[in-house]
Enzyme design. Structure first.
Site, PDB file in Angstrom:
ATOM      1  N   TYR A 255      42.085  37.728  28.404  1.00 20.68           N
ATOM      2  CA  TYR A 255      41.714  37.717  26.991  1.00 20.68           C
ATOM      3  C   TYR A 255      42.034  39.046  26.339  1.00 20.68           C
ATOM      4  O   TYR A 255      42.362  40.027  27.014  1.00 20.68           O
ATOM      5  CB  TYR A 255      40.235  37.353  26.815  1.00 20.68           C
ATOM      6  CG  TYR A 255      39.242  38.455  27.136  1.00 20.68           C
ATOM      7  CD1 TYR A 255      39.044  38.895  28.442  1.00 20.68           C
ATOM      8  CD2 TYR A 255      38.490  39.058  26.131  1.00 20.68           C
ATOM      9  CE1 TYR A 255      38.132  39.898  28.726  1.00 20.68           C
ATOM     10  CE2 TYR A 255      37.566  40.064  26.416  1.00 20.68           C
ATOM     11  CZ  TYR A 255      37.396  40.479  27.714  1.00 20.68           C
ATOM     12  OH  TYR A 255      36.496  41.474  27.998  1.00 20.68           O
TER      13      TYR A 255
ATOM     14  N   ARG B  67      49.205  44.737  25.988  1.00 19.79           N
ATOM     15  CA  ARG B  67      48.310  44.615  27.152  1.00 19.79           C
ATOM     16  C   ARG B  67      48.137  43.151  27.548  1.00 19.79           C
ATOM     17  O   ARG B  67      48.058  42.831  28.737  1.00 19.79           O
ATOM     18  CB  ARG B  67      46.953  45.259  26.864  1.00 19.79           C
ATOM     19  CG  ARG B  67      46.060  45.301  28.110  1.00 19.79           C
ATOM     20  CD  ARG B  67      44.805  46.084  27.906  1.00 19.79           C
ATOM     21  NE  ARG B  67      43.979  45.482  26.870  1.00 19.79           N
ATOM     22  CZ  ARG B  67      42.912  46.074  26.324  1.00 19.79           C
ATOM     23  NH1 ARG B  67      42.555  47.283  26.711  1.00 19.79           N
ATOM     24  NH2 ARG B  67      42.210  45.468  25.394  1.00 19.79           N
TER      25      ARG B  67
ATOM     26  N   ARG C 233      40.948  20.426  40.384  1.00 16.14           N
ATOM     27  CA  ARG C 233      40.427  21.652  40.998  1.00 16.14           C
ATOM     28  C   ARG C 233      41.051  21.927  42.362  1.00 16.14           C
ATOM     29  O   ARG C 233      40.894  21.139  43.296  1.00 16.14           O
ATOM     30  CB  ARG C 233      38.905  21.557  41.144  1.00 16.14           C
ATOM     31  CG  ARG C 233      38.257  22.882  41.450  1.00 16.14           C
ATOM     32  CD  ARG C 233      36.755  22.746  41.591  1.00 16.14           C
ATOM     33  NE  ARG C 233      36.086  24.031  41.461  1.00 16.14           N
ATOM     34  CZ  ARG C 233      36.074  24.962  42.410  1.00 16.14           C
ATOM     35  NH1 ARG C 233      36.684  24.747  43.555  1.00 16.14           N
ATOM     36  NH2 ARG C 233      35.442  26.109  42.215  1.00 16.14           N
TER      37      ARG C 233
ATOM     38  N   LYS D  82      42.854  42.458  31.962  1.00 15.28           N
ATOM     39  CA  LYS D  82      41.730  42.061  31.107  1.00 15.28           C
ATOM     40  C   LYS D  82      41.412  40.589  31.377  1.00 15.28           C
ATOM     41  O   LYS D  82      41.784  39.684  30.621  1.00 15.28           O
ATOM     42  CB  LYS D  82      42.030  42.323  29.623  1.00 15.28           C
ATOM     43  CG  LYS D  82      40.776  42.346  28.769  1.00 15.28           C
ATOM     44  CD  LYS D  82      41.003  43.037  27.449  1.00 15.28           C
ATOM     45  CE  LYS D  82      39.857  42.873  26.476  1.00 15.28           C
ATOM     46  NZ  LYS D  82      38.598  43.495  26.868  1.00 15.28           N
TER      47      LYS D  82
ATOM     48  N   GLU E  74      33.951  53.476  33.779  1.00 13.03           N
ATOM     49  CA  GLU E  74      33.959  53.141  32.346  1.00 13.03           C
ATOM     50  C   GLU E  74      32.691  52.357  32.036  1.00 13.03           C
ATOM     51  O   GLU E  74      31.914  52.028  32.928  1.00 13.03           O
ATOM     52  CB  GLU E  74      35.202  52.313  32.000  1.00 13.03           C
ATOM     53  CG  GLU E  74      35.280  51.013  32.778  1.00 13.03           C
ATOM     54  CD  GLU E  74      36.554  50.210  32.540  1.00 13.03           C
ATOM     55  OE1 GLU E  74      37.159  50.334  31.471  1.00 13.03           O
ATOM     56  OE2 GLU E  74      36.919  49.428  33.440  1.00 13.03           O
TER      57      GLU E  74
ATOM     58  N   LEU F 182      40.008  49.531  32.752  1.00 12.45           N
ATOM     59  CA  LEU F 182      40.848  48.868  31.753  1.00 12.45           C
ATOM     60  C   LEU F 182      41.402  49.969  30.845  1.00 12.45           C
ATOM     61  O   LEU F 182      40.635  50.794  30.335  1.00 12.45           O
ATOM     62  CB  LEU F 182      40.027  47.877  30.927  1.00 12.45           C
ATOM     63  CG  LEU F 182      40.887  47.092  29.937  1.00 12.45           C
ATOM     64  CD1 LEU F 182      41.691  46.023  30.678  1.00 12.45           C
ATOM     65  CD2 LEU F 182      40.038  46.443  28.862  1.00 12.45           C
TER      66      LEU F 182
END
Ligand code: PDD
Length: 293
Positions: free
Chosen positions: A33, A52, A100, A147, A180, A205
């Site tokens: 995302y 990114r 799945r 991310k 972070e 990140l």
């Protein structure tokens, strides 16, 4: 005016927007995302966020659901259709819908979802007082540079922060260094006056706001050290702040209940916030009180 979401080619009312139960985002958190902030109707640091996103997709071998050019068009449509001047725009891409099974599906079209949420950014109080952070062990995987929508450690970390009356939790690696925040990068200003943040690696990140701030700090001639710092050093720092798309630059005035410096937001953080707000095309809505200089 109903809120509008985008799901795989359609603009739909936010309240009834859905993805399938066998979407790999739901089954495996197999997706990525981006969060792009809309400031006065303009997308802040758009190119950096798209770069990114491209990298995250590439690292996980998820195909682009649409071309980057089309995505840019959808992002603009979302801002216009939702009529939001100040907002957070979320872009989520998963590997798609498939029965799945852990391994990559032979055939699956990636799922693309965009949502838009109105935001007020930081309150005058938060800017004048700064925010408290607490610290927690960093229990995440070792590809934090991607991310990914897999955010359980950050969910648990933020909950701990809230329960302790803090705004953010700084994550600490076993070697005692700060990696972070749960959804932000961590910065300090040392006793000697140098701005410090951790170098980009697979352990953090690489924030788009962080990258812009490094460029802005260089332009302002601010002494800068890109290196890991320990929690001990953070306790002794003159100033501290966090950066992210949604907080820009937000002063941190206590860490684990200990005041940072004199317990007030510091001048360097303020200077960088102003520089960042100018960079995204808007002055801060509320000037910070001079007595905190
Ligand atoms: N969070 N580190 C982590 C773990 C993050 O989740 C984020 C962003 C950042 C800052 O990155 P950027 O400057 O590109 O926003 C650092 C976003 C805002 C979020 O998940 O809501």
């Amino acid at each position: 005016m109903p809120r509008i979401a985008y799901v795989d080619g359609r603009y739909v009312p936010h309240d009834s927007a859905t993805v399938h139960i066998e979407d790999r985002g739901f089954q495996f958190a197999d997706g990525v995302y981006e969060v792009v902030t809309v400031v006065n109707g303009r997308l802040a640091d758009e190119e950096g966020h798209l770069a990114r996103l491209a990298r995250s997709l590439d690292e996980l071998r998820i195909a682009w659901p649409v071309t980057p050019q089309t995505l840019k068009m959808i992002m603009r449509q979302m801002v216009v259709r939702n009529r939001m001047a100040d907002a957070l725009l979320y872009i989520q891409i998963t590997r798609g819908r498939a029965p799945r099974d852990f391994k990559f599906p032979a055939k699956a079209a990636p799922t693309l979802v965009l949502t838009c949420r109105r935001t007020k950014f930081q309150s005058p109080r938060q800017l004048a007082d700064g925010v408290p952070v607490v610290t927690i062990p960093d229990i995440r995987w070792l590809r934090r540079d991607i991310k990914s929508v897999s955010l359980l450690p950050q969910v648990l970390g933020k909950q701990q922060a809230v329960e302790k009356g803090a705004f953010e939790a700084w994550q600490i690696d076993p070697d005692g260094t700060v990696t972070e925040g749960c959804s932000s990068n961590a910065w300090i200003v040392t006793e000697a006056g140098a701005l410090v943040t951790r170098p980009a690696s697979s352990l953090i990140l690489n924030g788009i706001t962080r990258q812009s701030l490094i460029r802005l700090a260089a332009g302002l001639g601010i002494p800068f050290e890109e290196r890991a710092f320990t929690l001990d050093e953070a306790y002794r720092a003159k100033e501290a702040f966090i950066s992210s798309a949604s907080t820009f630059v937000l002063p941190v005035t206590s860490i684990d209940g200990k005041p940072v410096g004199n317990g007030k937001p510091g001048p360097l953080g303020r200077q960088l916030r102003q520089a960042y707000m100018n960079h995204v095309g808007t002055p801060d809505p509320v000037p910070l009180p001079a007595e905190n200089a």
